[in-house]
Design an enzyme around this catalytic site. Sequence first.
Site, mmCIF file in Angstrom:
data_model
loop_
_atom_site.group_PDB
_atom_site.id
_atom_site.type_symbol
_atom_site.label_atom_id
_atom_site.label_comp_id
_atom_site.label_asym_id
_atom_site.label_seq_id
_atom_site.Cartn_x
_atom_site.Cartn_y
_atom_site.Cartn_z
ATOM 1 N N GLU A 23 0.834 -1.216 0.000
ATOM 2 C CA GLU A 23 0.000 0.000 0.000
ATOM 3 C C GLU A 23 0.862 1.256 0.000
ATOM 4 O OE1 GLU A 23 -1.026 2.103 3.285
ATOM 5 O OE2 GLU A 23 -0.915 0.457 4.751
ATOM 6 N N LYS A 102 -4.470 10.198 1.078
ATOM 7 C CA LYS A 102 -4.791 8.768 1.021
ATOM 8 C C LYS A 102 -6.201 8.559 0.504
ATOM 9 C CE LYS A 102 -6.294 8.021 5.820
ATOM 10 N NZ LYS A 102 -6.059 7.324 7.077
ATOM 11 N N VAL A 122 -5.227 0.307 3.181
ATOM 12 C CA VAL A 122 -5.393 -1.149 3.120
ATOM 13 C C VAL A 122 -6.664 -1.481 2.339
ATOM 14 C CG1 VAL A 122 -5.900 -3.197 4.526
ATOM 15 C CG2 VAL A 122 -4.102 -1.609 5.238
ATOM 16 N N ASP A 158 -16.292 5.600 14.645
ATOM 17 C CA ASP A 158 -15.239 5.796 13.651
ATOM 18 C C ASP A 158 -14.603 4.435 13.409
ATOM 19 O OD1 ASP A 158 -13.113 6.483 12.052
ATOM 20 O OD2 ASP A 158 -12.402 8.121 13.314
ATOM 21 N N SER A 160 -12.718 2.036 10.467
ATOM 22 C CA SER A 160 -12.037 2.088 9.177
ATOM 23 C C SER A 160 -12.695 1.180 8.142
ATOM 24 C CB SER A 160 -10.583 1.658 9.351
ATOM 25 O OG SER A 160 -9.960 1.539 8.090
ATOM 26 N N ALA A 161 -12.746 1.662 6.909
ATOM 27 C CA ALA A 161 -13.234 0.836 5.793
ATOM 28 C C ALA A 161 -12.284 -0.321 5.498
ATOM 29 C CB ALA A 161 -13.425 1.691 4.544
ATOM 30 N N ASP A 162 -11.120 -0.326 6.132
ATOM 31 C CA ASP A 162 -10.240 -1.498 5.996
ATOM 32 C C ASP A 162 -10.999 -2.760 6.412
ATOM 33 O OD1 ASP A 162 -8.279 0.299 5.327
ATOM 34 O OD2 ASP A 162 -6.967 -0.125 7.029
ATOM 35 N N LYS A 179 -3.141 -0.011 13.777
ATOM 36 C CA LYS A 179 -2.508 1.247 14.195
ATOM 37 C C LYS A 179 -2.575 1.388 15.716
ATOM 38 C CE LYS A 179 -5.109 3.931 11.182
ATOM 39 N NZ LYS A 179 -5.391 5.142 10.387
HETATM 40 N N1 PSU Z 1 -1.187 2.352 10.125
HETATM 41 C C1 PSU Z 1 -0.330 3.329 10.477
HETATM 42 N N2 PSU Z 1 -0.342 4.470 9.748
HETATM 43 C C2 PSU Z 1 -1.168 4.654 8.684
HETATM 44 C C3 PSU Z 1 -2.067 3.617 8.319
HETATM 45 C C4 PSU Z 1 -2.027 2.496 9.074
HETATM 46 O O1 PSU Z 1 0.415 3.197 11.443
HETATM 47 O O2 PSU Z 1 -1.136 5.711 8.066
HETATM 48 C C5 PSU Z 1 -2.996 3.820 7.152
HETATM 49 C C6 PSU Z 1 -3.200 2.510 6.391
HETATM 50 O O3 PSU Z 1 -3.095 2.798 5.014
HETATM 51 C C7 PSU Z 1 -4.613 2.107 6.756
HETATM 52 C C8 PSU Z 1 -5.267 3.440 6.908
HETATM 53 O O4 PSU Z 1 -5.220 1.331 5.759
HETATM 54 O O5 PSU Z 1 -4.286 4.199 7.605
HETATM 55 C C9 PSU Z 1 -6.586 3.402 7.631
HETATM 56 O O6 PSU Z 1 -7.133 4.666 7.574
HETATM 57 P P1 PSU Z 1 -8.643 4.944 8.000
HETATM 58 O O7 PSU Z 1 -8.689 4.736 9.485
HETATM 59 O O8 PSU Z 1 -8.835 6.377 7.602
HETATM 60 O O9 PSU Z 1 -9.491 3.984 7.235
HETATM 61 MN MN MN Z 2 -12.087 6.924 10.095
#
Ligand code: PSU
Ligand code: MN
Length: 324
Positions: A23, A102, A122, A158, A160-162, A179
């Site tokens: 990624e 992103k 992700v 909140d 993540s869409a992951d 994270k």
């Molecule tokens: N883990 C980290 N730093 C990051 C990410 C993950 O320590 O920047 C990124 C990854 O790309 C993950 C994304 O898929 O953050 C998830 O973001 P969100 O919570 O906005 O879906």
């Molecule tokens: Mn979010």
Amino acid sequence: MSIFISDDVRNALANGEPVVALETAVLTAGLPKTSWIEEYGERPNIIDAELPINIALAQAMTHTVQSGGATPAWIAVVDGTLRIGLSPEEIVELGTNPNAGKVSLATFAQTIQRTGSAGTTVAATLVACRLASKENPIRVFATGGIGGIHQNWANRLDVSADLTALATTQTCVVASGAKSILDIPSTVEALETIGVPVLGLGNSLFPRFIEKNTDGDPYVHQVDSPDDVATLCKHHWHNLHLPSAIFATLQAPPDVALEEGELQEALVHAENDWAGLNQPSPTRTPFLLDKMAKITGGKSLVANLALLCNNAGAASEIAIALTK
Ligand code: PSU
Ligand code: MN
């Protein structure tokens, strides 16, 4: 919409050779774009200290995957095209583009429509794994940590869409947990809910990203080799026809992982600073990561870089095991 797949990746997939997806949100939003020398002085031996840290990390991961015997597939949106398999030059261009943020599931279409450039999370990278080939999608993907359930979710949701993409993509994601700023036990529960097996490659506890594990961390299903991971993947996808990902976790290398609590204090400081700024939520992760790196004198960053490379190495072993 145009999708561009590099010859390397296309040929490797067509020939059933091992491919590891990587990624790029970690390059555009997760890591500093300054060089190690400018920021921290003493050099880590994992990356080139003169290059921007994000670019140096990309080079190191590329090298790790290739020397492990697999083809790296860096994924990003560049000028409105989903690109699967970036060249070293394209990585430099993306990683130094100040307008590249992103992109995830909800922002994918709009990024393409405005012909923007962005690193893929992700979730977005998993979409690309599916799109890479109908018959032979990319089956292995390495990163540092997935997104999940945020702390304080009961006050303001909140998630993540992951997790959405993990529920619907038959790819093995290799990472050191989630994270560090997330609600980890809730994230592990959510992975169970969406039907994602969580494995520990040599570990029985869900890794705490750049920190060492502590008593009370959630358990995972320990496996002892890349072959075991591959066997589980085959049962999950080919025998059971389950639609979800496999999450293979690895602990951060013990020589660089932070001790229990070392990060907690830094995180509290960083969170307080961020709260005072009143910034939009997408800036939160990069802000916190940068602050934590400064507060720990670069230690959190060394651990982050080391685990990313370590995970890339394990991913190429799993990719090879899957081709047997
Ligand atoms: N883990 C980290 N730093 C990051 C990410 C993950 O320590 O920047 C990124 C990854 O790309 C993950 C994304 O898929 O953050 C998830 O973001 P969100 O919570 O906005 O879906
Ligand atoms: Mn979010």
